[in-house]
Design a protein around this motif. Structure first.
Motif, PDB file in Angstrom:
ATOM      1  N   ILE A   1      41.480  39.435  33.410  1.00 36.55           N
ATOM      2  CA  ILE A   1      41.707  39.701  34.837  1.00 36.55           C
ATOM      3  C   ILE A   1      41.840  41.204  35.071  1.00 36.55           C
ATOM      4  O   ILE A   1      41.251  41.762  36.009  1.00 36.55           O
ATOM      5  CB  ILE A   1      42.971  38.970  35.339  1.00 36.55           C
ATOM      6  CG1 ILE A   1      42.732  37.466  35.406  1.00 36.55           C
ATOM      7  CG2 ILE A   1      43.385  39.492  36.717  1.00 36.55           C
ATOM      8  CD1 ILE A   1      43.984  36.668  35.729  1.00 36.55           C
TER       9      ILE A   1
ATOM     10  N   HIS B   1      39.131  42.962  37.457  1.00 35.21           N
ATOM     11  CA  HIS B   1      39.625  43.511  38.726  1.00 35.21           C
ATOM     12  C   HIS B   1      39.476  45.033  38.774  1.00 35.21           C
ATOM     13  O   HIS B   1      39.312  45.613  39.851  1.00 35.21           O
ATOM     14  CB  HIS B   1      41.084  43.120  38.933  1.00 35.21           C
ATOM     15  CG  HIS B   1      41.259  41.715  39.393  1.00 35.21           C
ATOM     16  ND1 HIS B   1      42.487  41.147  39.657  1.00 35.21           N
ATOM     17  CD2 HIS B   1      40.346  40.740  39.669  1.00 35.21           C
ATOM     18  CE1 HIS B   1      42.326  39.896  40.059  1.00 35.21           C
ATOM     19  NE2 HIS B   1      41.046  39.628  40.064  1.00 35.21           N
TER      20      HIS B   1
ATOM     21  N   LYS C   1      35.502  39.291  40.223  1.00 33.03           N
ATOM     22  CA  LYS C   1      36.412  38.177  40.462  1.00 33.03           C
ATOM     23  C   LYS C   1      36.536  37.305  39.215  1.00 33.03           C
ATOM     24  O   LYS C   1      35.598  37.207  38.420  1.00 33.03           O
ATOM     25  CB  LYS C   1      35.916  37.325  41.631  1.00 33.03           C
ATOM     26  CG  LYS C   1      35.907  38.058  42.960  1.00 33.03           C
ATOM     27  CD  LYS C   1      35.423  37.158  44.078  1.00 33.03           C
ATOM     28  CE  LYS C   1      35.456  37.875  45.423  1.00 33.03           C
ATOM     29  NZ  LYS C   1      34.972  37.002  46.528  1.00 33.03           N
TER      30      LYS C   1
ATOM     31  N   ASP D   1      41.334  34.883  41.071  1.00 38.26           N
ATOM     32  CA  ASP D   1      40.795  34.844  42.430  1.00 38.26           C
ATOM     33  C   ASP D   1      40.414  33.430  42.856  1.00 38.26           C
ATOM     34  O   ASP D   1      40.334  33.140  44.054  1.00 38.26           O
ATOM     35  CB  ASP D   1      39.561  35.734  42.523  1.00 38.26           C
ATOM     36  CG  ASP D   1      39.860  37.157  42.099  1.00 38.26           C
ATOM     37  OD1 ASP D   1      40.448  37.891  42.909  1.00 38.26           O
ATOM     38  OD2 ASP D   1      39.525  37.525  40.955  1.00 38.26           O
TER      39      ASP D   1
END
Length: 300
Positions: free
Chosen positions: A99, A103, A108, A128
């Protein structure tokens, strides 16, 4: 070009870059497991190929977060950093590290989950979207009813919801939207695509199979999955003798040869009737979807 709220699910030893590209050009999100391309250098070539063909269209890769099982964990994470796929689908493990990477470049992360407990845990990590793997999904499937699963998750999660399990037609996609999902997640319908790397015998088995040919078992990896009974019989395995496996063993992710002939499909296999190019399959799904949506509006 009209778009369809559909993600072509990443399928182990089936999904190819050609499938991803064909899906993207038809307004659908295609995906593939990073572990389908071996060695790492070939995976880099696949990612480069997709990036060159799909310059603005979204596409996805599947990343196995289970470090003990995924011996390529660090290499695959580096590939994600380098090639920056717009969407990363995470499976089997804590997605926190990926993540942060995704990010950072504006991508996503969607996590697949099969229980409300796991959905809560994944939501808390900051993903997400959640892929709700319901009863009848091909590969690692769940047991929950989709109506109840979506309702329960919506109580605590406001992100993107993707519904997985027994979806094979455009009407199914419309139903998923009506239930509150943002996307449908479909794999089995695409096993027989001409761009698929599934063996011809596998494709023929899918075309002839019905829901009664699908067995839900954790005998092979300790994680429940839906497999085709005819493929077990072909390997001399009697389904009646299978024993539940207590420990999770995902070595098949590395030892491909041992699993090449144990084939998976979801409950939606009955709706798969012929092998076609990706474009033709998606066009048929769009037609069915649009007709069903129009019918719902007309009857409202």
């Amino acid at each position: 070009m009209s778009k369809l709220p559909l993600i072509v699910a990443p399928m182990f030893l089936v999904s190819t870059p050609e499938m991803v590209i064909a899906a993207g050009k038809e307004g659908v999100i295609g995906s593939f497991p990073l572990l389908n391309a071996r060695p790492v250098s070939q995976c880099a070539e696949w990612l480069e190929q997709i990036k060159m063909e799909l310059t603005t269209e979204p596409w996805a890769v599947n990343f196995i977060c289970h470090k003990k099982s995924n011996k390529r964990y660090e290499d695959d994470l580096q590939l994600i950093k380098t090639y920056q796929p717009p969407i990363v689908i995470t499976s089997l493990g804590h997605p926190g590290e990926v993540i942060e990477v995704v990010h950072d470049y504006g991508g996503k992360v969607y996590a697949d989950v099969a229980t409300v407990k796991h959905a809560r845990k994944a939501a808390a990590t900051g993903v997400d979207g959640l892929i709700l793997v319901c009863a009848g999904a091909g590969g690692h499937g769940g047991t929950l009813n989709p109506f109840a699963f979506i309702s329960a998750v919506k109580q605590f999660f406001n992100g993107t919801l993707i519904l997985s399990g027994s979806l094979s037609t455009g009407k199914d996609i419309a139903a998923a939207k009506l239930m509150g999902a943002d996307y449908a997640y479909m794999g089995t319908r695409f096993i027989v695509a001409e761009e698929s790397s599934a063996q011809d015998e596998y494709k023929e088995m899918v075309l002839s199979a019905t829901i009664e040919d699908v067995l839900y078992t954790n005998a092979f990896s300790g994680v429940h999955a839906n497999v085709l009974i005819p493929s077990l019989l072909k390997q001399g395995i009697d389904p009646a003798t299978l024993q539940s496996r207590e420990e999770v063993d995902l070595s098949h992710l590395v030892n491909v040869k041992a699993w090449r002939d144990i084939w998976s499909a979801g409950h939606g296999v009955t709706a798969v009737e012929k092998s076609e190019p990706m474009r033709e399959i998606i066009c048929q799904l769009k037609k069915e979807y649009e007709e069903e949506v129009a019918s719902l509006v007309q009857n409202d």
